[in-house]
Scaffold this motif. Structure first.
Motif, PDB file in Angstrom:
ATOM      1  N   ARG A   1      27.115 -26.388  11.186  1.00  0.00           N
ATOM      2  CA  ARG A   1      26.862 -26.918   9.936  1.00  0.00           C
ATOM      3  C   ARG A   1      26.221 -28.383   9.978  1.00  0.00           C
ATOM      4  O   ARG A   1      26.745 -29.117  10.786  1.00  0.00           O
ATOM      5  N   CYS A   2      25.303 -28.506   9.243  1.00  0.00           N
ATOM      6  CA  CYS A   2      24.734 -30.053   9.401  1.00  0.00           C
ATOM      7  C   CYS A   2      25.650 -31.046   8.662  1.00  0.00           C
ATOM      8  O   CYS A   2      25.570 -32.150   8.756  1.00  0.00           O
ATOM      9  N   GLY A   3      26.426 -30.473   7.380  1.00  0.00           N
ATOM     10  CA  GLY A   3      27.305 -31.384   6.764  1.00  0.00           C
ATOM     11  C   GLY A   3      26.631 -32.262   6.073  1.00  0.00           C
ATOM     12  O   GLY A   3      27.418 -33.013   5.364  1.00  0.00           O
ATOM     13  N   ASN A   4      25.582 -32.057   5.401  1.00  0.00           N
ATOM     14  CA  ASN A   4      24.926 -33.089   4.575  1.00  0.00           C
ATOM     15  C   ASN A   4      25.433 -32.759   3.260  1.00  0.00           C
ATOM     16  O   ASN A   4      25.728 -31.662   2.527  1.00  0.00           O
ATOM     17  N   ARG A   5      25.831 -33.774   2.372  1.00  0.00           N
ATOM     18  CA  ARG A   5      26.426 -33.703   1.031  1.00  0.00           C
ATOM     19  C   ARG A   5      25.454 -33.693  -0.046  1.00  0.00           C
ATOM     20  O   ARG A   5      25.719 -33.446  -1.153  1.00  0.00           O
ATOM     21  N   ARG A   6      24.105 -33.923   0.340  1.00  0.00           N
ATOM     22  CA  ARG A   6      23.300 -33.938  -0.766  1.00  0.00           C
ATOM     23  C   ARG A   6      22.811 -32.238  -1.199  1.00  0.00           C
ATOM     24  O   ARG A   6      22.172 -31.980  -0.089  1.00  0.00           O
ATOM     25  N   ALA A   7      22.709 -31.900  -2.394  1.00  0.00           N
ATOM     26  CA  ALA A   7      22.625 -30.732  -2.653  1.00  0.00           C
ATOM     27  C   ALA A   7      21.086 -30.568  -2.346  1.00  0.00           C
ATOM     28  O   ALA A   7      20.569 -29.545  -2.324  1.00  0.00           O
ATOM     29  N   SER A   8      20.159 -31.640  -2.693  1.00  0.00           N
ATOM     30  CA  SER A   8      18.635 -31.489  -2.284  1.00  0.00           C
ATOM     31  C   SER A   8      18.471 -31.334  -0.828  1.00  0.00           C
ATOM     32  O   SER A   8      17.231 -30.724  -0.588  1.00  0.00           O
ATOM     33  N   GLU A   9      19.392 -31.503  -0.095  1.00  0.00           N
ATOM     34  CA  GLU A   9      18.871 -31.479   1.316  1.00  0.00           C
ATOM     35  C   GLU A   9      19.746 -29.905   1.846  1.00  0.00           C
ATOM     36  O   GLU A   9      18.921 -29.290   2.635  1.00  0.00           O
ATOM     37  N   CYS A  10      20.724 -29.689   1.423  1.00  0.00           N
ATOM     38  CA  CYS A  10      21.473 -28.382   1.997  1.00  0.00           C
ATOM     39  C   CYS A  10      22.440 -27.876   1.060  1.00  0.00           C
ATOM     40  O   CYS A  10      23.415 -28.628   0.775  1.00  0.00           O
ATOM     41  N   PRO A  11      21.989 -27.056   0.126  1.00  0.00           N
ATOM     42  CA  PRO A  11      23.013 -26.688  -1.003  1.00  0.00           C
ATOM     43  C   PRO A  11      24.265 -25.886  -0.550  1.00  0.00           C
ATOM     44  O   PRO A  11      25.217 -26.174  -1.114  1.00  0.00           O
ATOM     45  N   SER A  12      24.487 -25.352   0.781  1.00  0.00           N
ATOM     46  CA  SER A  12      25.579 -24.827   1.173  1.00  0.00           C
ATOM     47  C   SER A  12      26.395 -25.969   1.572  1.00  0.00           C
ATOM     48  O   SER A  12      27.828 -25.881   1.083  1.00  0.00           O
ATOM     49  N   CYS A  13      26.421 -26.952   2.322  1.00  0.00           N
ATOM     50  CA  CYS A  13      26.981 -27.756   2.777  1.00  0.00           C
ATOM     51  C   CYS A  13      27.549 -28.939   1.755  1.00  0.00           C
ATOM     52  O   CYS A  13      28.554 -29.399   1.706  1.00  0.00           O
ATOM     53  N   SER A  14      26.585 -28.836   0.866  1.00  0.00           N
ATOM     54  CA  SER A  14      26.799 -29.838  -0.196  1.00  0.00           C
ATOM     55  C   SER A  14      28.128 -29.242  -1.175  1.00  0.00           C
ATOM     56  O   SER A  14      28.881 -29.856  -1.565  1.00  0.00           O
ATOM     57  N   ARG A  15      27.940 -27.766  -1.200  1.00  0.00           N
ATOM     58  CA  ARG A  15      28.965 -27.093  -2.052  1.00  0.00           C
ATOM     59  C   ARG A  15      30.425 -27.301  -1.205  1.00  0.00           C
ATOM     60  O   ARG A  15      31.269 -27.459  -2.127  1.00  0.00           O
ATOM     61  N   VAL A  16      30.359 -27.267   0.021  1.00  0.00           N
ATOM     62  CA  VAL A  16      31.526 -27.603   0.864  1.00  0.00           C
ATOM     63  C   VAL A  16      32.027 -28.855   0.559  1.00  0.00           C
ATOM     64  O   VAL A  16      33.120 -29.161   0.221  1.00  0.00           O
ATOM     65  N   TYR A  17      31.042 -29.900   0.429  1.00  0.00           N
ATOM     66  CA  TYR A  17      31.362 -31.318   0.338  1.00  0.00           C
ATOM     67  C   TYR A  17      32.102 -31.283  -0.979  1.00  0.00           C
ATOM     68  O   TYR A  17      33.002 -32.170  -1.414  1.00  0.00           O
ATOM     69  N   ALA A  18      31.444 -31.082  -2.017  1.00  0.00           N
ATOM     70  CA  ALA A  18      31.990 -30.801  -3.405  1.00  0.00           C
ATOM     71  C   ALA A  18      33.391 -30.485  -3.603  1.00  0.00           C
ATOM     72  O   ALA A  18      34.187 -30.779  -4.201  1.00  0.00           O
TER      73      ALA A  18
END
Length: 508
Positions: free
Chosen positions: A97-114
């Protein structure tokens, strides 16, 4: 409760509309080139390998590609229990995973971060995940600290006319010929929201200076609250930790005018102990904490250094709009008629932790001028540094240009005090351990008993195995943009399924 493969049950597959053969993935309007790439992937011989890889990274939009190998070793005997090589991966390279927190960059990783942020914040309100439940008895308030005004802007005003009256001391028309009043009633979709009534009157430089030093204002706010609390409790500031400690979790949110404001849960605990979360003393109440915050905020100031020669020193502070509510009142700040519960507060804060400037603000003339001002200031700072022969880092605004995409805000979007609750690292470690245990149970053909989940997910330090890896970076992202669009669409379907399951659970 027993855990198997983690795949949807046959009943769920037969009920959720998204699993039917007629329910195709929702893809955005695609260019012919993207359509060609997606079609090529769907009919390719390695589609199954790609689909397996995409599922393993949760349909991340921009996975990291690695090459190398690892060994799992028994720390007691030194025996090599298993080995793994990127060559054994379905696509011949390991994707993570890229692990990006921003929903605009990666919706999937952002959802995990949230989700991680949600559990981190919730644990500090109700306990759980290693935090004792007694923490829920400690005084807690929900505070929102805003930015000051740098010029008149359009707003909804809770359904009232925008600005029907002439501001005190100002004429009806500014010096640039723009109106200082607005009789319109804007709805939440109005493109004028957040826009200055006159962009020539708006203080863009002051806006940027405040945004740049907002993290410093928050730091001074926490210091001021502790000092004020010591005065109210009648103890020296140096002895306050022996009586009560202040813990918090905060997130930053962009307003439509391009400025951030802070949402925070602030809690009072007792004296520091080895495990933390001691009960607050009798005199420390949520009402007292709210009063202290309301009195402390107006006194939080910072004299910001000038950006360049000839620029003034600006005294910064928070805005006049301040919302401080004890959680015990059980009212939401965004809807006073609804009951405030820990899950709502945690979800409210976690939602903003995954947003960026582009998520919360639409591109418009105001933001374009704000970015142009950043570029103008950065160019001048660079030119002055070259002329004087001084390092750029010596200027406190030397890195402003690098934060242009964040509208000058350089702080962390989600932070907490050390003893508020557990850390994101520990949450991620527990999840990784759970995934390893599930995978091991699947390999052995057995079910996993998770009734004692906290004991099952003890820290990795208690494990008897050690993983040693040798990895090198091979690149980022999928092979084509079409692959990325497919991954995003699959991630969206997974979110729909999660929402469907949650709704079905509530309906029981």
């Amino acid at each position: 409760m027993q855990v198997g493969t983690g795949q949807p049950s046959p009943t769920a597959r037969g009920t959720f509309p998204g699993f039917s053969e007629e329910a195709g993935l929702d893809l955005p309007a695609l260019t012919p080139r993207l359509e060609q790439q997606i079609t090529a992937r769907l009919i390719s011989r390695d589609f199954d390998a790609w689909a397996t890889t995409a599922a393993r990274v949760g349909h991340c939009a921009k996975p990291i590609r690695l090459r190398g190998h690892s060994q799992t070793i028994d720390t007691r005997t030194g025996e090599v229990l298993s080995t793994f090589s990127s060559a054994d991966a379905p696509l011949g390279v390991l994707h993570v995973r890229c692990g990006n927190r921003r929903a605009s960059e990666c919706p999937s990783c952002s959802r995990v971060y949230a989700a991680d942020t949600f559990h981190l914040i919730r644990a500090g309100v109700t306990g759980g995940k290693g935090v004792p439940e007694r923490v829920s008895d400690n005084p807690l308030v929900f505070a929102t600290l805003t930015a000051p005004s740098f010029g008149l802007v359009h707003g909804t005003r809770n359904g009232r006319p925008c600005r029907p009256y002439t501001p005190k001391g100002l004429p009806a028309v500014c010096e640039h010929g723009g109106a200082t009043v607005c009789h319109a009633t804007h709805n939440e979709h109005d493109e004028l929201l957040g826009q200055p009534l006159c962009r020539d009157c708006y203080d863009y430089r002051g806006h940027l200076v405040w945004q740049w030093w907002a993290p410093e204002l928050w730091r001074r706010f926490t210091i001021t609250v502790r000092r004020a609390l010591a005065r109210h409790l009648g103890v020296p500031e140096s002895r306050l930790p022996d009586v009560v400690t202040v813990q918090y979790a905060k997130v930053a949110e962009y307003q439509l005018r391009g400025l951030i404001h802070f949402h925070a849960l602030i809690r009072l605990d007792g004296p520091k102990t080895d495990d933390g979360f001691a009960p607050a003393p009798a005199g420390a109440t949520a009402a007292l904490l709210a009063q202290v915050i309301e009195q402390a905020v107006p006194g939080v100031t910072f004299d910001a250094p000038p950006m360049h020669d000839g620029d003034p020193i600006r005294r910064l502070g928070f805005g006049a709009q301040l919302d401080v509510r004890p959680i015990k009142t059980k009212n939401r700040t965004d809807d006073p008629d609804r009951e405030l519960v820990p899950e709502q507060v945690a979800g409210y804060l976690a939602k903003y932790a995954t947003k960026s400037a582009t998520d919360s603000t639409k591109e418009n003339p105001h933001l374009r001028r704000l970015r142009a001002t950043i570029a103008e200031i950065s160019d001048r700072i660079d030119a002055d540094a070259r002329e004087d022969g001084t390092p750029l880092r010596d200027n406190p605004y030397g890195l402003l240009g690098k934060w242009r995409h964040m509208l000058g805000f350089r702080g962390h979007f989600s932070t907490k005090s050390r003893r508020y609750s557990l850390t994101l690292g520990r949450i991620r470690g527990r999840r990784a351990r759970f995934q390893r245990l599930v995978a091991e149970a699947n390999r052995q053909g057995r079910t996993l008993d998770v009734r004692d989940l906290d004991d099952l997910l003890a820290d990795d330090a208690q494990e008897a195995t050690l993983v040693i890896g040798h990895w090198s970076y091979a690149g980022s992202g999928w092979e084509t943009e079409g692959d990325a669009e497919l991954a995003k669409a699959a991630a969206a379907r997974a979110r729909e399924y999660a929402q469907w399951r949650a709704a079905a659970f509530k309906a029981k």
